[in-house]
Design an enzyme around this catalytic site. Structure first.
Site, short mmCIF file in Angstrom:
data_model
loop_
_atom_site.label_atom_id
_atom_site.label_comp_id
_atom_site.label_asym_id
_atom_site.label_seq_id
_atom_site.Cartn_x
_atom_site.Cartn_y
_atom_site.Cartn_z
N ASP A 254 -5.28 5.01 -13.02
CA ASP A 254 -6.01 4.65 -11.79
C ASP A 254 -5.98 5.83 -10.83
O ASP A 254 -5.83 5.65 -9.62
CB ASP A 254 -5.39 3.40 -11.16
N MET B 166 -4.36 -5.67 -3.86
CA MET B 166 -3.14 -6.49 -4.02
C MET B 166 -2.69 -7.11 -2.70
O MET B 166 -1.81 -7.94 -2.67
CB MET B 166 -2.01 -5.61 -4.55
N1 LIG Z 1 3.95 4.94 0.50
C1 LIG Z 1 2.96 4.81 1.37
N2 LIG Z 1 3.01 5.45 2.56
C2 LIG Z 1 2.00 5.32 3.46
N3 LIG Z 1 0.89 4.55 3.26
C3 LIG Z 1 0.79 3.90 2.10
C4 LIG Z 1 1.82 3.98 1.09
N4 LIG Z 1 1.45 3.23 0.03
C5 LIG Z 1 0.25 2.70 0.35
N5 LIG Z 1 -0.16 3.09 1.58
C6 LIG Z 1 -1.43 2.75 2.24
O1 LIG Z 1 -1.88 1.49 1.77
C7 LIG Z 1 -3.12 1.64 1.05
C8 LIG Z 1 -3.16 0.67 -0.12
O2 LIG Z 1 -2.12 0.99 -1.03
P1 LIG Z 1 -2.31 0.81 -2.61
O3 LIG Z 1 -3.49 1.58 -3.07
O4 LIG Z 1 -1.02 1.12 -3.27
O5 LIG Z 1 -2.62 -0.74 -2.66
P2 LIG Z 1 -3.26 -1.58 -3.84
O6 LIG Z 1 -3.37 -3.00 -3.36
O7 LIG Z 1 -2.46 -1.37 -5.09
O8 LIG Z 1 -4.67 -0.88 -3.93
P3 LIG Z 1 -5.78 -0.91 -5.08
O9 LIG Z 1 -6.86 -1.76 -4.54
O10 LIG Z 1 -6.20 0.54 -5.21
O11 LIG Z 1 -5.16 -1.42 -6.32
C9 LIG Z 1 -3.13 3.12 0.65
O12 LIG Z 1 -4.42 3.58 0.42
C10 LIG Z 1 -2.49 3.78 1.85
O13 LIG Z 1 -3.40 3.92 2.91
#
Ligand SMILES: Nc1ncnc2c1ncn2[C@@H]1O[C@H](COP(=O)(O)OP(=O)(O)OP(=O)(O)O)[C@@H](O)[C@H]1O
Length: 399
Positions: free
Chosen positions: A174, A63
């Site tokens: 997920d 994202m």
């Molecule tokens: N609340 C948080 N506190 C600290 N680090 C975070 C937090 N939320 C996310 N991160 C960091 O950012 C990374 C990406 O977050 P997230 O998996 O929510 O993103 P995404 O774009 O939804 O990923 P995906 O590709 O799995 O859909 C996490 O793996 C973590 O390293």
């Protein structure tokens, strides 16, 4: 499949002793990590968004980037997910709204909450509570597999979080090791990434395949409609295997071979693993969803026998806070709270009058619908007593 010598050579390590990352483990475990999308965040370090100053990048996912943000007056830290608005991409819009809403209304010590959502014409910024210990995956890559005592502690917390979700008719869909973060003291885990979550009901089956292949239940690979909770049980079984073995249970560079390994459900266990732990993993990784152990029965497994499960359950899970359908619907009473209705509307649900109408129907018919659950979660999230769940006791006092 032969066990990697690197895995076999591990002695029963202590949680506190760090180890160096090993290439073979990184190869195995990080192959299933998604690469960052082409998006480069528009908000550089030092820029203000609302009451927050943006600092360094702390993570990235499909994202976009996730940045550390500091509140200008309180100094509070947050993880800021920045998602550019692309009008054509309705799937992404639904995902963002779902993640922001669930993060806002879910209140559980092992689920990362949303503090605030800021929308600008070009970008949505979701501010999550900052979880300072990094990804559980990174911890395992750097320090080796977890000892069973530590894995058990994290399993109890994850089971509790999933039970809370399932009782509210929400499936995560997920669940994978990358979506589990560690708190700074390394004693608690927090679930993140609710963008693919969905509501389930006993009568309507879910169809959409989501999530990571390594953690996907076999029925998802055949596009068989599924009820919901059983796919989270499978994924949690894979997570447990990764925690105690330091590698995924099903692996292959060929996607079709990986599919057949997952569907065969044949698991190789390293010799150091206790028989109780093997039994639990096997029950969770049963390829037949009907025979797969239901989540609520997992805590009766001998692997947990030394522990009184009720000591670890958060206050939210007590009998005064059940998500059981009939009790849930009996908690629904007009007049409906307009603050909560507005919150739901702001996150992409129908207009306030339409929501009122739907809730009135559910009230009259004593029906528990996804909207009823969301509305009640919204009400509960406003109650100050439930906002800060009791902290868990330190790890070592429990073993
Ligand atoms: N609340 C948080 N506190 C600290 N680090 C975070 C937090 N939320 C996310 N991160 C960091 O950012 C990374 C990406 O977050 P997230 O998996 O929510 O993103 P995404 O774009 O939804 O990923 P995906 O590709 O799995 O859909 C996490 O793996 C973590 O390293």
């Amino acid at each position: 499949m032969k066990l990697s010598p690197l895995v076999e050579n591990y002695s029963s390590e202590s949680f506190a002793v760090p180890r160096k990352p090993t290439i073979s483990k990184i190869d195995t475990l990080s192959r299933h990590q998604k690469s960052t999308s082409g998006y480069v965040g528009t908000a550089g370090p030092g820029r203000h968004i609302g009451n927050w100053i943006i600092r360094r990048t702390i993570g990235s996912g499909s994202m976009g980037k996730v940045k550390l943000a500091i509140h200008t007056t309180t100094g509070e830290k947050a993880a800021m997910k920045m998602i550019p608005i692309t009008p054509a991409n309705t799937k992404q819009t639904v995902r963002i709204q779902r993640e922001a809403l669930l993060g806002r209304v879910l209140r559980h010590p092992n689920i990362c909450p949303v503090i605030e959502t800021i929308r600008t014409p070009t970008c949505t910024y979701i501010l999550f509570e900052y979880v300072g210990g990094g990804q559980l995956l990174e911890y395992i890559l750097a320090n080796g597999r977890l000892d069973e005592g530590t894995a058990r502690l994290f399993m109890i917390q994850l089971l509790d979080a999933l039970r809370y979700l399932h009782q509210n008719f929400i499936v995560h869909r997920d669940l994978k090791i990358e979506n589990i973060l560690l708190t700074e003291d390394l004693r608690q885990v927090k679930l993140i990434d609710f963008g693919l979550s969905n509501f389930y009901s006993q009568s309507d089956l879910l169809q959409t395949y989501c999530g990571s292949l390594y953690f996907a239940a076999p029925e998802l690979l055949d596009a068989i409609p599924y009820n919901g909770p059983e796919v989270d049980v499978w994924s949690l079984g894979v997570v447990l295997y990764v925690m105690v073995c330091g590698r995924v249970p099903f692996d292959d560079i060929s996607v079709s071979m990986l599919h057949s390994k997952i569907k065969s459900g044949k698991i190789e266990f390293p010799s150091y693993l206790s028989s109780d732990c093997r039994a639990l993993i096997s029950a969770m990784l049963n390829v037949d969803p009907k025979k797969r152990i239901p989540l609520e029965q997992t805590c009766r497994f001998p692997w947990f026998k030394q522990y009184s499960f009720s000591n670890y359950m958060s206050p939210l899970m007590s009998s005064s806070f059940p998500g059981i359908s009939s009790i849930r619907s009996s908690m629904l009473k007009p007049p409906f709270n307009t603050k909560v209705l507005q919150l739901l509307h702001d996150h992409g649900l129908s207009s306030v009058p339409e929501l009122k109408h739907e809730l009135s129907m559910a009230y009259t018919e004593r029906k528990t619908t996804p909207l009823v659950c969301l509305y009640l979660l919204g009400i509960e999230s406003l109650a100050p007593a439930l906002r800060i769940p009791k902290a868990l006791p330190p790890v070592h006092s429990r073993y």
